[in-house]
Design a protein around this motif. Structure first.
Motif, mmCIF file in Angstrom:
data_model
loop_
_atom_site.group_PDB
_atom_site.id
_atom_site.type_symbol
_atom_site.label_atom_id
_atom_site.label_comp_id
_atom_site.label_asym_id
_atom_site.label_seq_id
_atom_site.Cartn_x
_atom_site.Cartn_y
_atom_site.Cartn_z
ATOM 1 N N THR A 60 0.792 -1.096 -0.088
ATOM 2 C CA THR A 60 -0.114 -0.427 -0.171
ATOM 3 C C THR A 60 0.922 0.843 -0.266
ATOM 4 O O THR A 60 2.248 1.342 -0.077
ATOM 5 N N ASP A 65 -0.904 3.419 -5.030
ATOM 6 C CA ASP A 65 -1.294 3.618 -6.039
ATOM 7 C C ASP A 65 -1.257 4.257 -7.159
ATOM 8 O O ASP A 65 -2.051 3.876 -7.838
ATOM 9 N N ILE A 262 -4.952 11.184 -4.665
ATOM 10 C CA ILE A 262 -4.389 10.485 -4.340
ATOM 11 C C ILE A 262 -2.700 11.104 -3.175
ATOM 12 O O ILE A 262 -2.270 10.233 -2.239
#
Length: 288
Positions: A60, A65, A262
């Motif tokens: 993660t 992302d 993000i």
């Protein structure tokens, strides 16, 4: 019909009849991904908040992302009904060899783009801009480079930060002991125990690292920047089609503004993106 007229008609007809479009040159990596239905991505386990192992054991972070979007973009480009992702943990020492020898197709971490590294690998568009700094304990009175004289500074061996801290100390004519650590958690543990006086790494990583300490309130990040650290994703050299596929997704994220969402998810507590990062996003928001 004269010979000349016959040739002219043949040329016109040949021009009018559509010819099959040339097959898309996928290059080595995209062809490998298409044939196997799998893309292999390297990630860091402790490089918070860019690339780390979450509480659920899965990769993660900010860089992850971005790479998830790249996976979707590659899947769409190759028209695959499904694209599996194989995650491979890498370290500072193994990340470049893993790209070079084909163990991973893409490295999604917090790796600084440098000219010397480009002798071995290619890099994507820049994904973040940071700078090296120091994590210290509050009350340690380590506010300037001169305060580091005679102190112990921890840093991961082989990083651009290691080279930067040595250069900065040399230019400032400050003598300090550089202590090699294996990873960020080791650096934090050494700082907590007092075996080092400061820990050097990229500023945002230090902020994320301090947040994981037993008592985050006892730490501070020095205001001074030691280096310029432009991040990018590594891939094998000379594979232009794959590099274009990666950069196409990144440029789209920057153009659309999705990158701000993000960023906010991972760095919202630090405020809006700094001007240098906003400029980087704008410069790499290339049109199609």
């Amino acid at each position: 019909m004269s010979t000349f007229r016959g040739i002219a008609i043949a040329i016109v007809l040949a021009w009018l009849v559509p010819t099959p479009a040339p097959a898309q040159d996928l290059g080595t990596t995209l062809k490998k991904i298409k044939d196997s239905g799998t893309i292999t991505i390297g990630y860091r386990e402790q490089s918070l908040p860019f690339s780390f192992r979450g509480d659920d054991g899965k990769p993660t972070g900010y860089s992850i992302d971005l790479c998830q979007r790249i996976v979707t973009g590659v899947q769409q480009q190759l028209k695959l009904p499904k694209l599996d992702v194989k995650w491979v943990a890498v370290t500072v020492d193994t990340r470049i060899p893993a790209v070079v020898n084909g163990t991973i197709d893409l490295e999604c971490g917090s790796t600084t783009t440098s000219l010397s590294r480009q002798e071995q690998v290619d890099f994507s568009h820049m994904t973040f801009v940071d700078g090296g700094s120091l994590l210290v304990k509050l009350g340690s009175n380590l506010a300037t480079l001169q305060d580091l004289g005679g102190k112990k500074i921890g840093v991961i061996r082989g990083t651009t930060t290691e080279g930067a801290i040595r250069t900065v100390l040399q230019k400032a004519q400050v003598t300090a002991e550089i202590v090699s650590v294996t990873d960020h958690r080791g650096g934090l543990a050494a700082l907590e125990s007092g075996s080092i006086d400061a820990y050097a790494s990229d500023r945002v990583i230090l902020i994320g690292l301090a947040a994981t300490a037993k008592d985050p309130a006892q730490f501070a990040v020095a205001e001074q920047y030691l280096s310029y650290e432009p991040y990018g994703f590594m891939m094998r050299r000379g594979d232009a089609p794959f590099r274009l596929a990666v950069n196409r997704v990144l440029s789209s994220l920057y153009r659309s503004g999705e990158i701000v969402q993000i960023y906010s998810h991972w760095f919202g507590k630090l405020g809006p993106p700094p001007k240098i990062l906003v400029a980087m996003y704008a410069l790499y928001a290339l049109p199609e």
